[in-house]
Every structure is written in structure tokens, then in C-alpha cells.
Design a protein around this motif. Sequence first.
Motif, short mmCIF file in Angstrom:
data_model
loop_
_atom_site.label_atom_id
_atom_site.label_comp_id
_atom_site.label_asym_id
_atom_site.label_seq_id
_atom_site.Cartn_x
_atom_site.Cartn_y
_atom_site.Cartn_z
N MET A 1 36.24 39.26 41.28
CA MET A 1 37.07 40.44 41.06
C MET A 1 37.06 40.85 39.59
SD MET A 1 38.00 40.93 44.15
CE MET A 1 39.13 42.31 43.89
N THR A 12 39.30 42.95 36.85
CA THR A 12 40.65 43.46 36.67
C THR A 12 40.96 43.70 35.20
OG1 THR A 12 43.00 42.96 36.97
CG2 THR A 12 41.52 41.09 36.66
N LEU A 63 37.98 43.17 49.66
CA LEU A 63 37.76 41.72 49.66
C LEU A 63 38.09 41.13 51.01
CD1 LEU A 63 37.36 38.91 48.32
CD2 LEU A 63 39.74 39.07 47.55
N THR A 96 43.98 37.19 44.04
CA THR A 96 42.72 37.52 44.70
C THR A 96 41.93 36.26 45.04
OG1 THR A 96 41.63 37.82 42.54
CG2 THR A 96 42.54 39.78 43.61
N GLY A 131 40.58 47.22 45.99
CA GLY A 131 39.60 46.14 45.94
C GLY A 131 40.04 44.93 46.72
N TYR A 153 37.66 35.58 39.02
CA TYR A 153 37.97 36.92 38.52
C TYR A 153 37.60 37.00 37.05
CZ TYR A 153 42.19 35.04 36.30
OH TYR A 153 43.06 34.32 35.53
N VAL A 159 39.43 45.64 41.14
CA VAL A 159 40.67 45.59 41.91
C VAL A 159 41.15 46.99 42.27
CG1 VAL A 159 43.11 44.95 41.81
CG2 VAL A 159 41.39 43.37 40.96
N ALA A 184 38.50 35.33 46.89
CA ALA A 184 37.56 35.62 45.80
C ALA A 184 37.10 34.32 45.16
CB ALA A 184 38.22 36.52 44.76
#
Length: 282
Positions: A81, A83, A67, A94, A63, A102, A56, A99
Motif C-alpha cells: 500500500m 499512503t 485490496l 491495511t 485502495g 506499506y 490508499v 497487504a
Amino acid sequence: MTDKIKILIADDDPVLLKLLPAQLSAEDLLISVTESGKSVIEALKKEVFDVILLDVNLPDISGVEVLSKIRQTDNSPEVVMLTADKSLQTGVETMRLGAYDYVTKPAESEHVEVVIRKAAEKRRLVKRNKQLQIAVQQQNESSVVKPVFASPVMEQIYAQAERVADLDTTLLITGESGTGKDVFAHWIHSLGSRSESPLISVNCGALPENLFESEFFGYEKGAFTGAGKQKIGLIEASDGSTLFLDEIGEMPMTMQVKLLHFLENGAFRRVGSTQDRSVDVR
């Protein structure tokens, strides 16, 4: 035909970039690493990735912004992602922006690998769906019926087809008009390891010369007037499957030369791009 998962890890932590690829050591995982958002965008112009692990907080571009740029491309990879935020807010946001999932750092490599494989499977299904859409538009047969023949010569020809069905080499099918070259091509495809993906058929004689490159090779956003979005071509859409070039002898010689370069080297270049790309197409 191998089934590798191409992964790009983008993070500004040099320890993670060294440690995570070593932990993700399965033979079917092909991993590249980079440290910035701009390098992610440049890498996507040169190679096709299945999954991107994207931090991110990158040093140059957010990030989240990277994306957004990735999701605007055609045939885009799935993005997972990375993070350090242990709250759900960043990850959920996200995912809302496109995305696939994550991962909160630090994370167990086993968990990361599970997420990668699920993301790669989703991308495979999305790509298969696009291929099916193209096949339906071309009114391809949903199933192939074994041809019926009585001639001993035809029996020998179809026996030869069974022997070469699993080879990845380019095949040239010749014959008079109406002798069933398209049926023969579909039959060969149905016998091979690529049969789970639909055969993509192109009537080369009906393709205008000024549309040849954009239809076969695709184009980048802004490559010409009206190119408002990146588009993959028929060659890229056939990745992992078979491309049947019907009436190839009717193509103008200049178009045949351009196509020959791809057939010989397995590489092509989208219109408006300076980078060669490669696909697994028979």
C-alpha cells in the motif's frame, strides 16, 4: 527461463506514475501503471502480476476496497500500500486486511525496491508451496533416482534426454505401456533448470471430459453453478515448472484440440473469462 518481477503501480498522482518507474530501472522489473481502482481489477483479469503498489486513496474506489477484492482471488499478487498518512494507523490496518507492507509517500526509490523484492520473494514461496501441495497430492517422488538400464538403445535415449533437458520446448514421449515414460519424464525434469519446482503430472485418460476445461484452465468466480471462488487450473499451477500429460492419446479429440491451442500459443482462458492468459510452462 527468465525470472522477471511484474509490477503494477496504481496511483492518481501522474508525477509519481512517471517518476517511480524511471527510478525502478532494474532489468528484472517489468512495470505497468494505472490511475484507478477499477483499472487495477481489469488489469488482473488480463495479466498476472507479482506485486501491486496500491495507493490508499484512489479517485474511484478506495485502495482498501481494491485490496479486499484482490485478496479474494486465487493466485493473487502481493500488495504494497502507498499512503501519505505518516501515522502508523493506516498502514497497520491495511496489513491486517492482507497487504504485504506499506510505504509512506514520499519514499526513497531504494526503499521501495527493497520492499518490492521482498514481496515478490514471498509470492514466489507461496506459489512454490501450492505446487508442492499439488505434487504431494499426486504422490510424486520427492527425489528422482537415475534410471537403471543395460540396453545400448536406452543409453542413447537417456543421453538425448540430457541434451534436451534445459530446452523449453514441448517434448513428446512415446512407447509401449510399462516402458517407463513417466520415469523418463521425471528424469528429464530433474536435469533441467526447472527442477527446483515440482513436476505436475496429469493422467489425461482418467479426466472426465466435462471437467477438462475447469481442471486444466481454471475458472472465474460465478462461471458456473458451484463456482463460488476463482480457481487456478493445473496449467497455471505449473507456471515456472513442467507439466507432464500422461496418456494424452486417451483424451477425447475435442479435448485434445483445446489443449493443442495452449501448446501452440502458450495462451489459455479460464472458464468464464474473456481474457487470454499466458504462463511459463514446459
